[in-house]
Design an enzyme around this catalytic site. Structure first.
Site, PDB file in Angstrom:
ATOM      1  N   GLN A 101      -9.140  -2.890 -29.279  1.00 37.53           N
ATOM      2  CA  GLN A 101      -9.630  -2.715 -28.061  1.00 37.53           C
ATOM      3  C   GLN A 101     -11.091  -2.787 -27.832  1.00 37.53           C
ATOM      4  O   GLN A 101     -11.477  -3.701 -26.932  1.00 37.53           O
ATOM      5  CB  GLN A 101      -9.323  -1.355 -27.397  1.00 37.53           C
ATOM      6  CG  GLN A 101      -7.939  -1.156 -27.206  1.00 37.53           C
ATOM      7  CD  GLN A 101      -7.295   0.495 -26.756  1.00 37.53           C
ATOM      8  OE1 GLN A 101      -8.369   1.060 -26.579  1.00 37.53           O
ATOM      9  NE2 GLN A 101      -6.067   0.603 -26.821  1.00 37.53           N
ATOM     10  N   ARG A 125     -10.364  10.241 -22.377  1.00 37.20           N
ATOM     11  CA  ARG A 125     -10.658   9.262 -23.651  1.00 37.20           C
ATOM     12  C   ARG A 125     -11.781   8.689 -23.523  1.00 37.20           C
ATOM     13  O   ARG A 125     -12.494   8.592 -22.553  1.00 37.20           O
ATOM     14  CB  ARG A 125      -9.524   8.229 -23.452  1.00 37.20           C
ATOM     15  CG  ARG A 125      -8.180   9.016 -23.766  1.00 37.20           C
ATOM     16  CD  ARG A 125      -7.081   7.751 -23.987  1.00 37.20           C
ATOM     17  NE  ARG A 125      -7.001   7.153 -25.181  1.00 37.20           N
ATOM     18  CZ  ARG A 125      -6.080   6.257 -25.160  1.00 37.20           C
ATOM     19  NH1 ARG A 125      -5.229   5.965 -24.500  1.00 37.20           N
ATOM     20  NH2 ARG A 125      -6.312   5.447 -26.388  1.00 37.20           N
ATOM     21  N   SER A 129     -11.144  -1.276 -34.148  1.00 32.88           N
ATOM     22  CA  SER A 129     -10.404  -1.152 -32.743  1.00 32.88           C
ATOM     23  C   SER A 129     -10.229  -2.517 -32.047  1.00 32.88           C
ATOM     24  O   SER A 129     -11.063  -3.193 -31.869  1.00 32.88           O
ATOM     25  CB  SER A 129     -10.988  -0.171 -32.133  1.00 32.88           C
ATOM     26  OG  SER A 129     -10.615  -0.252 -30.543  1.00 32.88           O
ATOM     27  N   ARG A 135       4.625   8.358 -26.895  1.00 36.93           N
ATOM     28  CA  ARG A 135       5.053   8.302 -28.446  1.00 36.93           C
ATOM     29  C   ARG A 135       5.347   9.655 -29.013  1.00 36.93           C
ATOM     30  O   ARG A 135       6.436   9.879 -29.887  1.00 36.93           O
ATOM     31  CB  ARG A 135       4.031   7.387 -29.363  1.00 36.93           C
ATOM     32  CG  ARG A 135       3.972   6.151 -29.020  1.00 36.93           C
ATOM     33  CD  ARG A 135       3.287   5.243 -29.772  1.00 36.93           C
ATOM     34  NE  ARG A 135       2.564   4.047 -29.129  1.00 36.93           N
ATOM     35  CZ  ARG A 135       3.161   3.015 -28.722  1.00 36.93           C
ATOM     36  NH1 ARG A 135       4.555   2.779 -28.824  1.00 36.93           N
ATOM     37  NH2 ARG A 135       2.239   2.125 -28.185  1.00 36.93           N
ATOM     38  N   GLY A 175      -5.115   3.243 -21.954  1.00 39.96           N
ATOM     39  CA  GLY A 175      -6.351   2.624 -22.716  1.00 39.96           C
ATOM     40  C   GLY A 175      -6.502   1.414 -22.720  1.00 39.96           C
ATOM     41  O   GLY A 175      -7.744   0.605 -22.659  1.00 39.96           O
ATOM     42  N   ASP A 233      -0.154   3.099 -34.222  1.00 40.44           N
ATOM     43  CA  ASP A 233       0.657   4.031 -33.064  1.00 40.44           C
ATOM     44  C   ASP A 233       2.080   4.285 -33.832  1.00 40.44           C
ATOM     45  O   ASP A 233       2.777   4.955 -33.189  1.00 40.44           O
ATOM     46  CB  ASP A 233       0.917   2.849 -31.699  1.00 40.44           C
ATOM     47  CG  ASP A 233      -0.226   2.505 -31.251  1.00 40.44           C
ATOM     48  OD1 ASP A 233      -1.158   3.250 -31.021  1.00 40.44           O
ATOM     49  OD2 ASP A 233      -0.194   1.223 -30.567  1.00 40.44           O
ATOM     50  N   ARG A 239      -3.281  12.943 -31.316  1.00 37.99           N
ATOM     51  CA  ARG A 239      -1.806  12.746 -32.018  1.00 37.99           C
ATOM     52  C   ARG A 239      -2.080  13.475 -33.321  1.00 37.99           C
ATOM     53  O   ARG A 239      -0.841  13.443 -34.205  1.00 37.99           O
ATOM     54  CB  ARG A 239      -1.618  11.200 -32.389  1.00 37.99           C
ATOM     55  CG  ARG A 239      -1.114  10.605 -30.800  1.00 37.99           C
ATOM     56  CD  ARG A 239      -0.675   9.292 -30.954  1.00 37.99           C
ATOM     57  NE  ARG A 239       0.051   8.646 -29.879  1.00 37.99           N
ATOM     58  CZ  ARG A 239       0.080   7.431 -29.371  1.00 37.99           C
ATOM     59  NH1 ARG A 239      -0.317   6.414 -30.210  1.00 37.99           N
ATOM     60  NH2 ARG A 239       0.547   7.168 -28.164  1.00 37.99           N
TER      61      ARG A 239
HETATM   62  C1  S3P Z   1      -4.095  -1.631 -28.957  1.00 33.07           C
HETATM   63  C2  S3P Z   1      -4.913  -1.215 -29.846  1.00 33.07           C
HETATM   64  C3  S3P Z   1      -4.876  -0.037 -30.449  1.00 33.07           C
HETATM   65  C4  S3P Z   1      -3.406   0.639 -30.256  1.00 33.07           C
HETATM   66  C5  S3P Z   1      -3.068   0.721 -28.677  1.00 33.07           C
HETATM   67  C6  S3P Z   1      -2.848  -0.825 -28.023  1.00 33.07           C
HETATM   68  C7  S3P Z   1      -4.320  -3.044 -28.173  1.00 33.07           C
HETATM   69  O1  S3P Z   1      -5.953   0.746 -29.985  1.00 33.07           O
HETATM   70  O2  S3P Z   1      -3.663   1.924 -30.437  1.00 33.07           O
HETATM   71  O3  S3P Z   1      -1.852   1.024 -28.467  1.00 33.07           O
HETATM   72  O4  S3P Z   1      -3.312  -3.592 -27.617  1.00 33.07           O
HETATM   73  O5  S3P Z   1      -5.620  -3.709 -28.387  1.00 33.07           O
HETATM   74  P1  S3P Z   1      -7.219   0.979 -30.747  1.00 33.07           P
HETATM   75  O6  S3P Z   1      -7.640  -0.689 -30.911  1.00 33.07           O
HETATM   76  O7  S3P Z   1      -8.392   1.389 -29.945  1.00 33.07           O
HETATM   77  O8  S3P Z   1      -7.229   1.348 -32.277  1.00 33.07           O
END
Ligand code: S3P
Length: 445
Positions: A177, A129, A175, A402, A101, A328, A359
């Site tokens: 991301q 997702r 988030s 995980r 993701g 995580d 999860r």
């Molecule tokens: C991550 C952000 C997290 C995390 C993922 C890595 C990243 O997700 O769960 O394993 O590197 O930006 P979210 O930001 O969507 O919570």
């Protein structure tokens, strides 16, 4: 797109104490970002300690397909020769992000700021997702989804913006991301792109952008949130990145050492960015002693050696505002909680439902199957710790690395062995997990 390996079942058993020193692989979040920012910079980015897991290797392939030169050097470091902000080229084929993701969503942000069209795809887990959460802000900036699967899922074709607009985006979820996708698109926009997040999420993108020469200002917003403002169209210059060990991977040997009697393990060069260390804080509240020796750090990230010994743990309540700093780690925390004495309540876990698997449900199933009393109430997970775990179950891993590693850690201290249906997804983030744990003394086969 499919994962090539056939299912590989694995089992862990209670045995001798765990002892020794280990350096877990490089941080996954930093590894993705080093490749992506390296591709958007001018000049060479040399990355040492890159995580060579499947997720990151897929991002490396994607950045190559988008026009950057990405090479593994003879000394094991990686070099990225970038194309500059806004300079990505249209890929000839769909980009396959496998299980990741993070890779997919961050690269969507980078593509959104370039006048190109790219198709994003992934494995069966990634295809489930949600991607609308990324598309919404990117469309406000001028990108367009030309095609996507039902419910805003992959495969998805994204047309980047010819003239990306700077926006102020109030993210509904904490988030990293989403935040990173908007900032990466904002690199190509004139003026200031701002993201406001309800709780502070990991800030590696901001830190690395500064290392590469961009201006990023982060200020508090509300009680736990942040407002991040990026000045667009910077001269991004390639910079060396030394990737510290991943705290989310260190979590597995760390919890294993706490629950296997007589253990003592030293984990070196673990990244200790405070937005990633919620698990360490929680384990300390449960009674763990984790000795921390600072080791400096790079890419604007602190790191430390962590020494941990087996200890009796007690149940605690984990507040919801801590979730982004350990998002995580709840699976492996739930394992520690099962071996603790008393009830552990983990609050505000709604985001766990949209990870590599659901999860929240998977954690409850994993524990129940091995004789642990567990409940989900709304977005909270409640584990009744009894100081011991029966074991004996074969856990379904749902294409989620995980779940696989957490279940195997549980089996190292449970009364009966714990099995998993498939260990192959461990390679997405921690390819040498099994041999490294075996070197510390774990009985895994
Ligand atoms: C991550 C952000 C997290 C995390 C993922 C890595 C990243 O997700 O769960 O394993 O590197 O930006 P979210 O930001 O969507 O919570």
């Amino acid at each position: 797109m499919t994962h090539s390996a056939a299912p590989r079942p694995l089992q862990s058993r209670r045995g001798a104490a765990l002892n020794g020193t280990a350096r877990v692989p490089g941080d996954k979040s930093i590894s993705h970002r080093a490749l992506i920012l390296g591709a958007l910079a001018v000049g060479r980015t040399r990355i040492s300690g890159l995580l060579e897991g499947e997720d990151v290797l897929n991002t490396a392939k994607a950045m190559r397909a988008l026009g950057a030169t990405v090479t593994r050097l003879e000394d094991g470091a990686w070099a990225v020769d970038g194309v500059g902000v806004g300079g990505l080229a249209a890929p000839a084929e769909p980009l396959d992000f496998g299980n990741s993701g993070t890779g997919c969503r961050l690269v969507m942000g980078a593509v959104a700021g370039c006048p190109i069209t790219a198709t994003f795809d992934g494995d069966a887990s990634l295809r489930k997702r949600p991607m609308r959460r990324i598309l919404e802000p990117l469309e406000l900036m001028g990108a367009r989804a030309l095609q996507m699967a039902e419910g805003g899922r992959l495969p998805l074709t994204l047309q980047g913006a010819r003239e990306p607009l700077p926006i102020t985006y109030q993210s509904p979820v904490a988030s990293a991301q989403i935040k990173s996708a908007v900032l990466l698109a904002g690199l190509a926009a004139p003026g200031i792109t701002t993201v406001i997040e309800p709780e502070a999420s990991r800030d590696h993108t901001e830190r690395m952008l500064r290392q590469f020469g961009a201006e990023v200002v982060s200020t508090p917003s509300g009680t736990h949130g942040r407002r991040i403002a990026l000045t667009g169209q910077p001269e991004l210059a390639g910079a060396p990145v030394v990737v510290p060990a991943d705290p989310s991977s260190a979590a597995f040997p760390l919890v294993a050492a706490l629950i296997v009697p007589g253990s003592e393990v030293l984990l070196t060069e673990v990244m200790t960015n405070p937005l990633r260390t919620g698990l360490f804080a929680t384990l300390r509240e449960m009674g763990a002693v984790i000795e921390e020796t600072p080791r400096g750090g790079d890419a604007g990230e602190p790191m430390a050696d962590l020494r941990v010994r087996a200890t009796g743990l007690r149940g605690v309540t984990v507040p919801p505002e801590r979730a982004p700093a350990m998002i995580d780690e709840y699976l492996v925390l739930a394992v520690a909680a099962a071996f603790a004495e008393g009830r552990t309540v983990m609050r505000g876990l709604h985001e766990l439902r949209v990870k590599e698997s659901d999860r929240l449900a998977a954690t409850a199933d994993m524990l129940r199957l091995n004789g642990v009393a567990v409940e989900i109430e709304g977005d909270d997970l409640i584990v009744e710790g009894r100081g011991a775990v029966a074991g004996g179950g074969v856990v379904k891993t749902h294409m989620d690395h995980r779940i696989a590693m957490s279940a195997l850690v549980m089996g190292l201290a449970a009364q009966k062995p714990v099995g998993i249906d498939d260990s192959s997804f461990i390679a997405t983030s921690f390819p040498d997990f099994v041999p490294m744990m075996q070197r510390l003394g774990a009985d895994l086969s």
